[in-house]
Design an enzyme around this catalytic site. Structure first.
Site, PDB file in Angstrom:
ATOM      1  N   ASP A  11       7.126 -14.380 -32.530  1.00 54.28           N
ATOM      2  CA  ASP A  11       6.901 -15.230 -33.678  1.00 54.28           C
ATOM      3  C   ASP A  11       5.534 -15.199 -34.025  1.00 54.28           C
ATOM      4  O   ASP A  11       4.723 -14.927 -33.121  1.00 54.28           O
ATOM      5  CB  ASP A  11       7.305 -16.640 -33.179  1.00 54.28           C
ATOM      6  N   MET A  12       5.188 -15.595 -35.321  1.00 56.19           N
ATOM      7  CA  MET A  12       3.593 -15.561 -35.633  1.00 56.19           C
ATOM      8  C   MET A  12       3.054 -17.029 -35.404  1.00 56.19           C
ATOM      9  O   MET A  12       2.072 -17.114 -34.620  1.00 56.19           O
ATOM     10  CB  MET A  12       3.624 -15.112 -37.184  1.00 56.19           C
ATOM     11  N   ASP A  13       3.325 -18.039 -36.343  1.00 48.65           N
ATOM     12  CA  ASP A  13       2.788 -19.267 -36.347  1.00 48.65           C
ATOM     13  C   ASP A  13       2.646 -19.981 -34.941  1.00 48.65           C
ATOM     14  O   ASP A  13       3.933 -20.198 -34.676  1.00 48.65           O
ATOM     15  CB  ASP A  13       2.931 -20.204 -37.611  1.00 48.65           C
ATOM     16  N   ASP A 169       7.314 -20.331 -29.684  1.00 46.44           N
ATOM     17  CA  ASP A 169       6.587 -21.513 -29.399  1.00 46.44           C
ATOM     18  C   ASP A 169       7.460 -22.759 -29.833  1.00 46.44           C
ATOM     19  O   ASP A 169       7.178 -23.683 -29.296  1.00 46.44           O
ATOM     20  CB  ASP A 169       5.334 -21.851 -30.211  1.00 46.44           C
TER      21      ASP A 169
END
Length: 213
Positions: A11-13, A169
């Site tokens: 995942d990025m953010d 996250d």
């Protein structure tokens, strides 16, 4: 510790990129502009949900009478991200994992952000060169917690989904990984990476001229 997996998906953010303050800033600007209440705990619970879906949820929950379309509000928020990305984002500690496996295992980003926005953020952090594939919410029919994003990553990487490990996250993202048949790594528990997004008692309020109009 991830040698047994064929491919790594991030995942990025809030996972590979510390971007909580960028999105808090941009969301605060957007919601203020269009008269939508800002509920910090609610916004945090929606982390990982694509912008348009988040707007629809907020409008319905607060019964907002907005004149602008969801598309217009989404464009405003993305413009705010573009104009302020250089001020807020940086890689998290997971960059060490990325560097370790770069050139050894295929790696992808599977994010709720749109692909152009994701690429901009990754470029700003110097991360795009390490990643083979970037899959944004605009590339799939159903965003997280549906498994589509991560299944698309595996497809583009040419790897069986069961041979992938996903770093996330959010609970929505971990659910998406599980539904894709992939092992999910909660980066808060395993790597002590937390997302500083609507955690403080008062939101970041954009100053005059800081946000696009």
């Amino acid at each position: 510790m991830y040698d047994d997996y064929v491919a790594l998906i991030f995942d990025m953010d809030g996972t590979l990129v510390d971007s909580g303050q960028l999105h808090e800033f941009s969301w605060t600007a957007t919601l203020t502009k269009y008269g939508i209440p800002i509920d910090g705990p609610l916004m945090r619970s929606l982390a990982g949900v694509p912008t348009k879906e988040t707007l629809e949820i907020l409008i319905q929950k607060f019964n907002c009478q907005v004149q602008a379309s969801v598309h217009e509000m989404n464009e405003f928020k993305e413009q705010c991200v573009r104009e302020n990305v250089h001020r807020f984002v940086r890689p998290t500690a997971l960059i060490d994992v990325v560097k370790k496996y770069h050139g050894i295992k295929p790696m992808a980003i599977g994010t709720g952000a749109n692909t152009p926005e994701a690429r901009l953020v990754l470029q700003q952090c110097g991360l795009e060169k390490y990643l083979d594939v970037v899959v944004g919410a605009d590339q799939v029919a159903n965003p997280k917690p549906a498994p589509d994003t991560f299944l698309r990553c595996a497809e583009l990487l040419g790897v069986d989904a069961r041979q992938c490990v996903v770093f996330e996250d959010s609970q929505l993202g971990l659910e998406a990984a599980a539904r894709a048949g992939m092992v999910g790594i909660d980066v808060l528990l395993i790597h002590q990476i937390s997302n500083d997004y609507y955690l403080r008692s008062s939101p970041v309020v954009p100053g005059a001229g800081s946000a696009p109009v």
